[in-house]
Design an enzyme around this catalytic site. Structure first.
Site, PDB file in Angstrom:
ATOM      1  N   CYS A  67       0.972  -1.299  -0.050  1.00 29.40           N
ATOM      2  CA  CYS A  67       0.187  -0.151   0.098  1.00 29.40           C
ATOM      3  C   CYS A  67       0.963   1.344  -0.273  1.00 29.40           C
ATOM      4  CB  CYS A  67      -1.098  -0.165   1.055  1.00 29.40           C
ATOM      5  SG  CYS A  67      -0.360  -0.432   2.742  1.00 29.40           S
ATOM      6  N   HIS A 181      -2.971   0.518   7.054  1.00 30.82           N
ATOM      7  CA  HIS A 181      -2.741   1.066   5.758  1.00 30.82           C
ATOM      8  C   HIS A 181      -2.530   2.007   5.253  1.00 30.82           C
ATOM      9  CE1 HIS A 181      -4.315  -0.264   2.244  1.00 30.82           C
ATOM     10  NE2 HIS A 181      -5.574   0.535   2.107  1.00 30.82           N
ATOM     11  N   ASP A 199      -8.664   4.673  -1.852  1.00 26.25           N
ATOM     12  CA  ASP A 199      -8.274   3.227  -1.275  1.00 26.25           C
ATOM     13  C   ASP A 199      -7.355   2.799  -2.375  1.00 26.25           C
ATOM     14  OD1 ASP A 199      -7.222   0.843  -0.056  1.00 26.25           O
ATOM     15  OD2 ASP A 199      -9.344   0.492   1.225  1.00 26.25           O
TER      16      ASP A 199
END
Length: 238
Positions: A67, A181, A199
């Site tokens: 991520c 995250h 995201d």
């Protein structure tokens, strides 16, 4: 201008809705961008300058630990940082989750270390890799800030064309699954006091609108047993 924005947002939301068919369910406290309500929030958002340059370069992370690299690549491209040249792209290449790791970036966090325990990147490592690309970077741990400061900083920077904001938060704190995250912020809606998180794990969750207080609380969590600082956000500009 608003009509053009509405058309663009509707088209992007429609594309997202197809991908969302395979994603995990969202709690009621979160609004997906790919819903009519989520698209309407973006159309009316008071701070959304960062949304379009980021959405043009929207990147899905290559693996569950990536991520950080995916978010970094998005921001480098959105900032129009000189791209790495190659024979295939005639010198007009784009940053991706591999070529962001220049020698200077590897000195901060080697790519191979991200996919080995403890996995992923810390907030400081994200800031360090961005700084290795000669950018001005500010790393803010949530424990050293507060909700009002974060909100005002993010609103101001989402509304200009110089800064981008990456957030590091604990998914379970906003009722998602499950660990830490990293993703960029795309916009802010004042009426609902929500931030749009773009995201990068699009196989798992769509872009979402999250209440500012909930997002800050999710950032104000200790990263891991091996890193006793809280998560937070990174502000970056040229």
């Amino acid at each position: 201008m608003k009509r053009l924005t509405a058309i663009a947002v509707t088209a992007f939301a429609a594309a997202l809705s197809t991908a969302q068919a395979e994603t995990l369910p969202l709690p009621q406290s979160i609004i997906s961008l790919s819903t009519p309500e989520g698209a309407a929030l973006l159309i009316e958002a008071e701070a959304s300058t960062d949304y379009f340059p980021l959405s043009i370069h929207f990147t899905t992370q290559d693996n569950p630990a990536y991520c950080g690299p995916a978010s970094i690549a998005m921001v480098l491209n959105a900032l129009e940082i000189p791209r790495p040249a190659s024979d295939m792209t005639l010198g007009l290449g784009m940053f991706d989750q591999e070529n962001i790791f220049t020698p200077a970036a590897e000195a901060v966090k080697p790519a191979e270390a991200i996919v080995n325990p403890p996995y992923g990147m810390t907030l400081d490592e994200v800031g360090g890799v961005l700084a290795a690309h000669d950018l001005a970077v500010e790393v803010v741990h949530a424990s050293e800030s507060d909700l009002d400061t974060f909100r005002q900083t993010a609103i101001t920077q989402l509304a200009d064309d110089e800064h981008f904001i990456l957030v590091n938060y604990l998914r379970s704190a906003i009722e998602q699954e499950t660990g830490g995250h990293i993703s960029p912020l795309g916009a802010y809606d004042a009426d609902t006091d929500r931030f749009l998180i773009l995201d990068v794990s699009r196989y798992k969750y769509p872009p979402i609108w999250v209440e500012a207080a909930a997002l800050f609380d999710a950032m104000n969590t200790v990263d891991s047993d091996n890193y006793d600082k809280t998560r937070g956000y990174v502000s970056v500009r040229r």
